[in-house]
Design a protein around this motif. Structure first.
Motif, PDB file in Angstrom:
ATOM      1  N   TYR A  83       0.919   2.377   0.579  1.00 28.33           N
ATOM      2  CA  TYR A  83       1.220   3.699   1.143  1.00 28.33           C
ATOM      3  C   TYR A  83       0.903   3.749   2.642  1.00 28.33           C
ATOM      4  O   TYR A  83       1.613   4.414   3.404  1.00 28.33           O
ATOM      5  N   TYR A  84      -0.119   3.050   3.077  1.00 28.58           N
ATOM      6  CA  TYR A  84      -0.407   2.996   4.510  1.00 28.58           C
ATOM      7  C   TYR A  84       0.714   2.271   5.259  1.00 28.58           C
ATOM      8  O   TYR A  84       1.084   2.673   6.369  1.00 28.58           O
ATOM      9  N   GLU A 127       3.536   4.672   5.490  1.00 30.92           N
ATOM     10  CA  GLU A 127       3.233   5.699   6.496  1.00 30.92           C
ATOM     11  C   GLU A 127       3.485   5.153   7.892  1.00 30.92           C
ATOM     12  O   GLU A 127       4.008   5.861   8.766  1.00 30.92           O
TER      13      GLU A 127
END
Length: 300
Positions: free
Chosen positions: A167-168, A171
């Motif tokens: 998810y990072y 992002e």
């Protein structure tokens, strides 16, 4: 001369001076580092070539980034966010030290372990996408904070840390896309478009003078995808603004420029590798799309 494709074990051996850790089963490989912690960060001129893995790098310093047939200059203290893929060759030329920041590396199967996406479904990792972003101080600080989260999570013993690291990464990707709102949509909306782009990407890079493209016409792509060429053209035109032949020509010219600039292969051999039986046909094609002859491109 273009270097052989660098593998992830090569990266660990050269940049980190350590062996590649054991890969997680079915989850691909992911790792994040501070640039100043890499033993070879003082190398002023890296070798030009392709990698078989993906990288996101946030850097600050005086350097020139060479990628494909393009280059981007960073003034002293300037910030940049860079995404590299397995198709486009590149190298960094550091003009002075220190060069600081972060980088994360991951294999082709890291994203699909957490989503249906592959890296080439994202514009920043696509061969025709925008891979380089200049950042101001506030933007660099925001992305730096994101990399610090990655480092902290990598060091944790949380059982779901790789999902969080995914998810990072996403992002970071979406943050970059938002910096260029006029760029193509991040996700490919059509299965046919995605299938075409995958077929096109799989043919590159050309790493040997004995290698030749299997698919080098619009009809060949349509046949492989089991659709009428007119249907393929309409779908690609609606999604990308370009026809099959135009997208293929853009990628052929990109590969031709890289081979002309970074190998000593004869021009006729380069043309043959790219699907042209006669050097004159390749020269005519290249001049029409690149506005210069292959010989002139090689002399730049």
């Amino acid at each position: 001369m273009m270097a052989p494709t660098q593998t992830l074990p090569d990266f660990y051996a050269h940049k980190l001076q350590q062996p590649l850790p054991d890969l997680r089963r079915g989850g691909g490989h992911f790792a994040v580092f501070r640039l100043e912690d890499l033993p070879t960060v003082t190398d002023l001129a890296a070798v030009y070539g392709r990698k078989d893995f993906y990288k996101i790098m946030l850097g600050t310093g005086h350097a020139t980034y060479h990628y494909g047939a393009q280059q981007a200059l960073l003034a002293p203290g300037q910030h940049a966010l860079v995404f590299t893929n397995a198709q486009v060759p590149y190298r960094w030329e550091l003009h002075e030290l220190p060069y600081t920041g972060y980088c994360c590396v991951f294999t082709e199967d890291f994203l699909p372990a957490h989503t249906r996406l592959r890296p080439t479904n994202l514009a920043v990792f696509h061969a025709q996408g925008q891979p380089f972003f200049y950042l101001d101080s506030a933007q660099a600080a925001a992305f730096g904070a994101l990399f610090e989260k990655m480092l902290a999570e990598q060091a944790s013993d949380y059982v779901g840390k790789y999902e969080l690291l995914f998810y990072y990464v996403m992002e970071c990707v979406h943050g970059a896309i938002k910096l260029a709102p006029a760029a193509p949509a991040v996700l490919v909306g059509s299965r046919l478009v995605a299938a075409f782009q995958t077929l096109l990407a799989q043919q590159f890079p050309i790493v040997s003078p004995n290698q030749r493209l299997e698919l080098h016409t619009a009809q060949a792509f349509a046949d492989r995808l089991a659709v009428h060429v007119n249907s393929l053209n309409r779908t690609l035109k609606a999604a990308t603004g370009n026809t099959t032949s135009q997208l293929l020509a853009q990628r052929l010219v990109q590969e031709a420029r890289a081979l002309l600039m970074h190998t000593d292969w004869p021009i006729g051999q380069i043309g043959y590798c790219l699907g042209f039986n006669e050097q004159t046909h390749f020269t005519h094609f290249f001049k029409r799309h690149a506005q210069c002859t292959p010989t002139q491109a090689r002399q730049v």
